[in-house]
Motif scaffolding. Structure first.
Motif, PDB file in Angstrom:
ATOM      1  N   THR A 183     -10.446 -52.421  22.873  1.00 20.30           N
ATOM      2  CA  THR A 183     -10.914 -51.972  21.239  1.00 20.30           C
ATOM      3  C   THR A 183     -12.075 -51.274  21.301  1.00 20.30           C
ATOM      4  O   THR A 183     -11.996 -50.221  20.269  1.00 20.30           O
ATOM      5  CB  THR A 183     -10.876 -53.012  20.153  1.00 20.30           C
ATOM      6  OG1 THR A 183     -11.845 -54.137  20.686  1.00 20.30           O
ATOM      7  CG2 THR A 183      -9.486 -53.817  20.540  1.00 20.30           C
ATOM      8  N   THR A 184     -13.174 -51.339  21.608  1.00 22.05           N
ATOM      9  CA  THR A 184     -14.408 -50.621  21.514  1.00 22.05           C
ATOM     10  C   THR A 184     -14.348 -49.409  22.158  1.00 22.05           C
ATOM     11  O   THR A 184     -14.924 -48.171  21.977  1.00 22.05           O
ATOM     12  CB  THR A 184     -15.816 -51.430  22.023  1.00 22.05           C
ATOM     13  OG1 THR A 184     -15.538 -51.810  23.348  1.00 22.05           O
ATOM     14  CG2 THR A 184     -16.053 -52.714  21.278  1.00 22.05           C
ATOM     15  N   ASP A 185     -13.515 -48.966  23.165  1.00 28.87           N
ATOM     16  CA  ASP A 185     -13.124 -47.969  23.795  1.00 28.87           C
ATOM     17  C   ASP A 185     -12.211 -46.933  23.267  1.00 28.87           C
ATOM     18  O   ASP A 185     -12.253 -45.589  23.293  1.00 28.87           O
ATOM     19  CB  ASP A 185     -12.796 -48.019  25.253  1.00 28.87           C
ATOM     20  CG  ASP A 185     -13.407 -48.854  26.239  1.00 28.87           C
ATOM     21  OD1 ASP A 185     -14.500 -49.060  25.890  1.00 28.87           O
ATOM     22  OD2 ASP A 185     -12.952 -49.774  26.797  1.00 28.87           O
ATOM     23  N   MET A 186     -11.708 -47.391  22.164  1.00 34.71           N
ATOM     24  CA  MET A 186     -10.400 -46.647  21.696  1.00 34.71           C
ATOM     25  C   MET A 186     -10.337 -46.263  20.029  1.00 34.71           C
ATOM     26  O   MET A 186     -11.023 -47.463  19.439  1.00 34.71           O
ATOM     27  CB  MET A 186      -8.968 -47.359  21.966  1.00 34.71           C
ATOM     28  CG  MET A 186      -8.784 -47.076  23.694  1.00 34.71           C
ATOM     29  SD  MET A 186      -7.181 -47.998  24.204  1.00 34.71           S
ATOM     30  CE  MET A 186      -7.362 -49.534  23.412  1.00 34.71           C
ATOM     31  N   SER A 187      -9.580 -45.344  19.775  1.00 40.88           N
ATOM     32  CA  SER A 187      -9.401 -45.025  18.367  1.00 40.88           C
ATOM     33  C   SER A 187      -7.792 -45.387  18.372  1.00 40.88           C
ATOM     34  O   SER A 187      -7.113 -45.333  19.200  1.00 40.88           O
ATOM     35  CB  SER A 187      -9.875 -43.829  18.038  1.00 40.88           C
ATOM     36  OG  SER A 187      -8.912 -42.798  18.757  1.00 40.88           O
ATOM     37  N   LEU A 188      -7.458 -45.668  17.088  1.00 41.30           N
ATOM     38  CA  LEU A 188      -5.988 -45.904  16.786  1.00 41.30           C
ATOM     39  C   LEU A 188      -5.382 -45.172  15.526  1.00 41.30           C
ATOM     40  O   LEU A 188      -6.052 -45.119  14.635  1.00 41.30           O
ATOM     41  CB  LEU A 188      -5.673 -47.276  16.794  1.00 41.30           C
ATOM     42  CG  LEU A 188      -4.143 -48.082  16.193  1.00 41.30           C
ATOM     43  CD1 LEU A 188      -3.241 -47.668  17.526  1.00 41.30           C
ATOM     44  CD2 LEU A 188      -4.308 -49.347  15.700  1.00 41.30           C
ATOM     45  N   ARG A 189      -4.325 -44.536  15.694  1.00 41.58           N
ATOM     46  CA  ARG A 189      -3.469 -43.891  14.541  1.00 41.58           C
ATOM     47  C   ARG A 189      -2.244 -43.883  15.010  1.00 41.58           C
ATOM     48  O   ARG A 189      -1.677 -43.810  16.032  1.00 41.58           O
ATOM     49  CB  ARG A 189      -4.122 -42.550  14.555  1.00 41.58           C
ATOM     50  CG  ARG A 189      -3.866 -41.543  15.676  1.00 41.58           C
ATOM     51  CD  ARG A 189      -4.432 -40.096  15.389  1.00 41.58           C
ATOM     52  NE  ARG A 189      -4.200 -39.219  16.508  1.00 41.58           N
ATOM     53  CZ  ARG A 189      -2.981 -38.344  16.555  1.00 41.58           C
ATOM     54  NH1 ARG A 189      -2.176 -38.510  15.665  1.00 41.58           N
ATOM     55  NH2 ARG A 189      -2.992 -37.606  17.734  1.00 41.58           N
ATOM     56  N   LEU A 190      -1.335 -43.489  13.827  1.00 42.08           N
ATOM     57  CA  LEU A 190       0.032 -43.260  13.861  1.00 42.08           C
ATOM     58  C   LEU A 190       0.516 -41.862  13.797  1.00 42.08           C
ATOM     59  O   LEU A 190      -0.251 -40.978  13.347  1.00 42.08           O
ATOM     60  CB  LEU A 190       0.709 -43.831  12.428  1.00 42.08           C
ATOM     61  CG  LEU A 190       0.737 -45.387  12.354  1.00 42.08           C
ATOM     62  CD1 LEU A 190       1.806 -45.686  11.130  1.00 42.08           C
ATOM     63  CD2 LEU A 190       1.213 -46.060  13.574  1.00 42.08           C
ATOM     64  N   GLY A 191       1.324 -41.469  14.850  1.00 37.35           N
ATOM     65  CA  GLY A 191       1.748 -39.954  14.919  1.00 37.35           C
ATOM     66  C   GLY A 191       2.913 -39.632  13.793  1.00 37.35           C
ATOM     67  O   GLY A 191       3.048 -40.266  12.782  1.00 37.35           O
ATOM     68  N   ARG A 192       3.397 -38.321  14.191  1.00 37.35           N
ATOM     69  CA  ARG A 192       4.263 -37.990  13.494  1.00 37.35           C
ATOM     70  C   ARG A 192       5.685 -38.959  13.293  1.00 37.35           C
ATOM     71  O   ARG A 192       6.301 -38.899  14.342  1.00 37.35           O
ATOM     72  CB  ARG A 192       4.721 -36.572  13.657  1.00 37.35           C
ATOM     73  CG  ARG A 192       5.704 -35.956  12.714  1.00 37.35           C
ATOM     74  CD  ARG A 192       5.879 -34.301  13.226  1.00 37.35           C
ATOM     75  NE  ARG A 192       6.595 -34.225  14.600  1.00 37.35           N
ATOM     76  CZ  ARG A 192       5.798 -33.718  15.414  1.00 37.35           C
ATOM     77  NH1 ARG A 192       4.424 -33.503  15.375  1.00 37.35           N
ATOM     78  NH2 ARG A 192       6.265 -33.555  16.758  1.00 37.35           N
ATOM     79  N   THR A 193       6.409 -39.011  12.142  1.00 33.72           N
ATOM     80  CA  THR A 193       7.562 -39.922  12.122  1.00 33.72           C
ATOM     81  C   THR A 193       8.507 -39.363  12.690  1.00 33.72           C
ATOM     82  O   THR A 193       8.811 -37.947  12.225  1.00 33.72           O
ATOM     83  CB  THR A 193       7.656 -40.337  10.618  1.00 33.72           C
ATOM     84  OG1 THR A 193       6.678 -41.237  10.316  1.00 33.72           O
ATOM     85  CG2 THR A 193       8.904 -41.427  10.739  1.00 33.72           C
ATOM     86  N   ASP A 194       9.562 -39.636  13.450  1.00 24.34           N
ATOM     87  CA  ASP A 194      10.777 -39.038  13.578  1.00 24.34           C
ATOM     88  C   ASP A 194      12.215 -39.774  13.046  1.00 24.34           C
ATOM     89  O   ASP A 194      12.156 -40.931  13.444  1.00 24.34           O
ATOM     90  CB  ASP A 194      10.630 -39.042  15.340  1.00 24.34           C
ATOM     91  CG  ASP A 194      12.271 -38.475  15.900  1.00 24.34           C
ATOM     92  OD1 ASP A 194      12.805 -37.723  14.995  1.00 24.34           O
ATOM     93  OD2 ASP A 194      12.394 -38.734  16.949  1.00 24.34           O
ATOM     94  N   ILE A 195      12.762 -39.203  12.462  1.00 23.36           N
ATOM     95  CA  ILE A 195      13.851 -39.638  11.700  1.00 23.36           C
ATOM     96  C   ILE A 195      15.027 -38.986  12.318  1.00 23.36           C
ATOM     97  O   ILE A 195      15.248 -37.769  12.119  1.00 23.36           O
ATOM     98  CB  ILE A 195      13.929 -39.600  10.140  1.00 23.36           C
ATOM     99  CG1 ILE A 195      12.391 -40.313   9.781  1.00 23.36           C
ATOM    100  CG2 ILE A 195      14.978 -40.267   9.435  1.00 23.36           C
ATOM    101  CD1 ILE A 195      12.355 -40.151   8.220  1.00 23.36           C
ATOM    102  N   GLY A 196      16.236 -39.671  12.660  1.00 26.34           N
ATOM    103  CA  GLY A 196      17.278 -39.184  13.096  1.00 26.34           C
ATOM    104  C   GLY A 196      18.356 -40.234  13.333  1.00 26.34           C
ATOM    105  O   GLY A 196      18.223 -41.414  13.982  1.00 26.34           O
ATOM    106  N   ALA A 197      19.744 -40.063  12.963  1.00 25.30           N
ATOM    107  CA  ALA A 197      20.743 -40.892  13.048  1.00 25.30           C
ATOM    108  C   ALA A 197      20.479 -42.323  12.722  1.00 25.30           C
ATOM    109  O   ALA A 197      20.944 -43.303  13.277  1.00 25.30           O
ATOM    110  CB  ALA A 197      21.163 -40.998  15.029  1.00 25.30           C
TER     111      ALA A 197
END
Length: 218
Positions: free
Chosen positions: A88-102
């Motif tokens: 956890t000290t080596d990394m950053s975290l985020r959410l990417g672009r949401t994909d909505i389909g079907a």
């Protein structure tokens, strides 16, 4: 003349008889010696009939060095794998672009190596949706798909896992509350990371996460 001849003849007969007796005694002695030497003594027979206990009582024992070497090798491999894993000290975290389909909603969960050396990720992260105060919403994400392989992250490079749920109305199962944050345990880690969930809401009782793969997907 007659007396002398008789005396000489008797002497020859005595000498001849003595030689015959001596020869018989010699032959008897030789035969007795040969028989005695050709027959094993009772002590030799007893020794031959006994098993070789010196060899049987000390069976060879397997060496323990091979097992010890194997255990040491496994321990070293585990230690090396743990030291190489992204923390956890080596990394950053985020959410990417949401994909909505079907009727499906998929959101990339992106890990980026912010350290100074390469590290590895492999497996499924542990993911939960939370409210602002940290209380959990619903259940942790289930696993979707295969385990996958190891992803090597050079400094500044990213990997991702994909969160999956469905749109409201796809199922009669009610939706959860809107979330404020997503709490994530990277694969193999006992420490969590938190980032904004963007109001992600789980519907249809479906909430899963894939294994980590290379790239960011936005």
């Amino acid at each position: 003349m007659s007396l002398t001849i008789k005396t000489v003849g008797r002497g020859r007969r005595v000498v001849a008889g003595s030689l015959i007796a001596l020869t018989a005694l010699t032959l008897t002695a030789c035969q007795s010696g040969t028989d005695a030497s050709s027959r094993p003594s009772s002590a030799d027979a007893a020794a031959q009939s006994q098993p070789n206990t010196a060899q049987q009582s000390h069976p060879a024992k397997p060496s323990g060095n091979s097992a010890g070497t194997a255990n040491a090798g496994q321990a070293n491999a585990s230690a090396m794998a743990a030291s190489d894993r992204c923390t956890t000290t080596d990394m950053s975290l985020r959410l990417g672009r949401t994909d909505i389909g079907a009727g499906n909603i998929r959101v990339p969960l992106i890990f980026t190596n912010k350290g100074k050396k390469a590290c590895s990720l492999r497996g499924f992260p542990g993911v939960s949706l939370t409210q602002r105060d940290g209380s959990a919403i619903g259940k942790p994400a289930g696993r979707e798909g295969g385990a996958g392989g190891s992803v090597r992250l050079q400094p500044g490079r990213s990997a991702h896992a994909v969160l999956h749920t469905v749109n409201d109305g796809v199922s009669d199962t009610p939706c959860w509350k809107n979330s404020q944050n997503v709490s994530v345990y990277p694969p193999g880690s006992k420490e969590s990371m938190t980032t904004s969930s963007g109001g992600l809401r789980v519907c249809g009782g479906i909430f899963t996460v894939t294994t980590v793969k290379a790239g960011s997907l936005g």
